[in-house]
Design a protein around this motif. Sequence first.
Motif, mmCIF file in Angstrom:
data_model
loop_
_atom_site.group_PDB
_atom_site.id
_atom_site.type_symbol
_atom_site.label_atom_id
_atom_site.label_comp_id
_atom_site.label_asym_id
_atom_site.label_seq_id
_atom_site.Cartn_x
_atom_site.Cartn_y
_atom_site.Cartn_z
ATOM 1 N N VAL A 107 5.876 7.062 6.441
ATOM 2 C CA VAL A 107 5.634 7.122 7.882
ATOM 3 C C VAL A 107 4.631 6.049 8.293
ATOM 4 O O VAL A 107 4.832 5.337 9.298
ATOM 5 N N PHE A 108 3.557 5.910 7.536
ATOM 6 C CA PHE A 108 2.544 4.885 7.814
ATOM 7 C C PHE A 108 3.179 3.496 7.830
ATOM 8 O O PHE A 108 2.966 2.703 8.760
ATOM 9 N N ASN A 109 3.978 3.189 6.826
ATOM 10 C CA ASN A 109 4.589 1.868 6.719
ATOM 11 C C ASN A 109 5.563 1.602 7.865
ATOM 12 O O ASN A 109 5.552 0.533 8.486
ATOM 13 N N LEU A 136 12.365 6.140 9.710
ATOM 14 C CA LEU A 136 11.529 7.268 10.104
ATOM 15 C C LEU A 136 12.363 8.520 10.372
ATOM 16 O O LEU A 136 12.042 9.608 9.900
ATOM 17 N N LEU A 137 13.435 8.363 11.124
ATOM 18 C CA LEU A 137 14.266 9.513 11.453
ATOM 19 C C LEU A 137 14.943 10.076 10.209
ATOM 20 O O LEU A 137 15.126 11.293 10.086
ATOM 21 N N ALA A 138 15.313 9.208 9.270
ATOM 22 C CA ALA A 138 15.973 9.676 8.052
ATOM 23 C C ALA A 138 15.069 10.577 7.224
ATOM 24 O O ALA A 138 15.551 11.424 6.457
ATOM 25 N N LEU A 139 13.743 10.421 7.378
ATOM 26 C CA LEU A 139 12.808 11.270 6.645
ATOM 27 C C LEU A 139 12.913 12.732 7.064
ATOM 28 O O LEU A 139 12.488 13.622 6.328
ATOM 29 N N LEU A 140 13.481 12.970 8.239
ATOM 30 C CA LEU A 140 13.663 14.353 8.676
ATOM 31 C C LEU A 140 14.575 15.127 7.731
ATOM 32 O O LEU A 140 14.492 16.352 7.657
ATOM 33 N N GLU A 141 15.438 14.409 7.010
ATOM 34 C CA GLU A 141 16.305 15.102 6.052
ATOM 35 C C GLU A 141 15.493 15.860 5.016
ATOM 36 O O GLU A 141 15.864 16.957 4.596
ATOM 37 N N VAL A 142 14.377 15.271 4.578
ATOM 38 C CA VAL A 142 13.531 15.928 3.587
ATOM 39 C C VAL A 142 12.979 17.231 4.161
ATOM 40 O O VAL A 142 13.016 18.285 3.507
ATOM 41 N N ILE A 143 12.496 17.173 5.390
ATOM 42 C CA ILE A 143 11.932 18.370 6.026
ATOM 43 C C ILE A 143 13.013 19.411 6.271
ATOM 44 O O ILE A 143 12.861 20.594 5.927
ATOM 45 N N ALA A 189 15.470 -0.901 12.263
ATOM 46 C CA ALA A 189 15.364 -0.429 10.881
ATOM 47 C C ALA A 189 14.226 0.568 10.679
ATOM 48 O O ALA A 189 14.415 1.598 10.029
ATOM 49 N N PRO A 190 13.004 0.316 11.204
ATOM 50 C CA PRO A 190 11.947 1.316 11.026
ATOM 51 C C PRO A 190 12.264 2.647 11.694
ATOM 52 O O PRO A 190 11.884 3.708 11.195
ATOM 53 N N GLU A 191 12.963 2.598 12.835
ATOM 54 C CA GLU A 191 13.332 3.841 13.506
ATOM 55 C C GLU A 191 14.295 4.657 12.660
ATOM 56 O O GLU A 191 14.149 5.882 12.518
ATOM 57 N N VAL A 192 15.293 3.997 12.082
ATOM 58 C CA VAL A 192 16.248 4.696 11.218
ATOM 59 C C VAL A 192 15.530 5.283 10.011
ATOM 60 O O VAL A 192 15.767 6.428 9.618
ATOM 61 N N ILE A 203 0.848 -1.207 0.000
ATOM 62 C CA ILE A 203 0.000 0.000 0.000
ATOM 63 C C ILE A 203 0.881 1.253 0.000
ATOM 64 O O ILE A 203 0.620 2.219 -0.733
ATOM 65 N N ALA A 204 1.935 1.239 0.814
ATOM 66 C CA ALA A 204 2.844 2.384 0.864
ATOM 67 C C ALA A 204 3.512 2.616 -0.486
ATOM 68 O O ALA A 204 3.669 3.761 -0.937
#
Length: 306
Positions: free
Chosen positions: A283-285, A246-253, A241-244, A127-128
């Motif tokens: 984020v959902f995934n 999720l946190l890596a998405l902060l680079e986009v912001i 792995a999910p934590e990394v 879905i993601a």
Amino acid sequence: MRLTHGAAVWLMVAVTLMWGTAGVVTRHLTQAHSFEVTFWRSFFTMLALLVILPVWRGPAVFAQIRHGGRALWISGACWTVMFTAFMVALTLASTASVLVTLSLGPLFTALAARFFIGHRLPARTWIAILVAGLGIAWMYGSRLAGGAGGDWLLGTLVALCVPIAGATNWTVVQHAHAQGNEVDLVPAVLIGAVLSTLVTLPLSLPFQASTRDLGLLAFLGVFQLAIPCVLSVLCARVLKAPEVALLALLEVIFGIALAWIGAGEQPALSVLTGGALVIGALVFNELLALRARRTPAPDEVLPGAH
């Protein structure tokens, strides 16, 4: 060096902030362009790692490179593609477009795991992937319909090489791990910096960078790439792995915000809309993946430095 979980989280936030400086710093270059930008950043990254790695890991780190085997060098080649394609893309397309495209990395990795290693993907990941694909299609379609230039399209296509190379890197490392051959990411990153420097050198001549440009590119090489690369490896040993992811998405912001505030690069509405779909799907995934984890041990994960 062993971090606590809380320290690893905050350190990973700092890492993403350092990664996010690439766009705003690049926008302040005056004379360096295209492959020269990539060359100098990779060159300064190489110099920094040649100092950091022996201090951190000892002189034996160079022996690991000589005896690392084929998987290590393939991993190094993947880092070369990521280092090179990222900076070239930034010189052609907007920071927001490049970072949104790069954020597809976890989903490309999931697809690589499915088709090359045989990992079964849960429904949430499919879905993601679908939602993120719709977000990217909206971004591309809206930008092209709005008359986006050829440079923007070329830049985003070049940016796609980064998550593809990242997924390839993960697949190679996992395949080597299954055969009992552990790939050390630290020397692989150094190999990537060296190869990127060598590959882009002839494409960069004659040099045009000003002294100010060299200072900015040295900052990128040391503080945007070399140091956060090392720190992200430390974080990946502690975090799941999910934590990394999720946190890596902060680079986009961070990257979009810094380029907007520090260089006046306001992202297009279509990029923000498409990016929101991509980030929301990720984020959902990853939140569902994190909720499903029951083991306290960290997972196998590659940091997303580029």
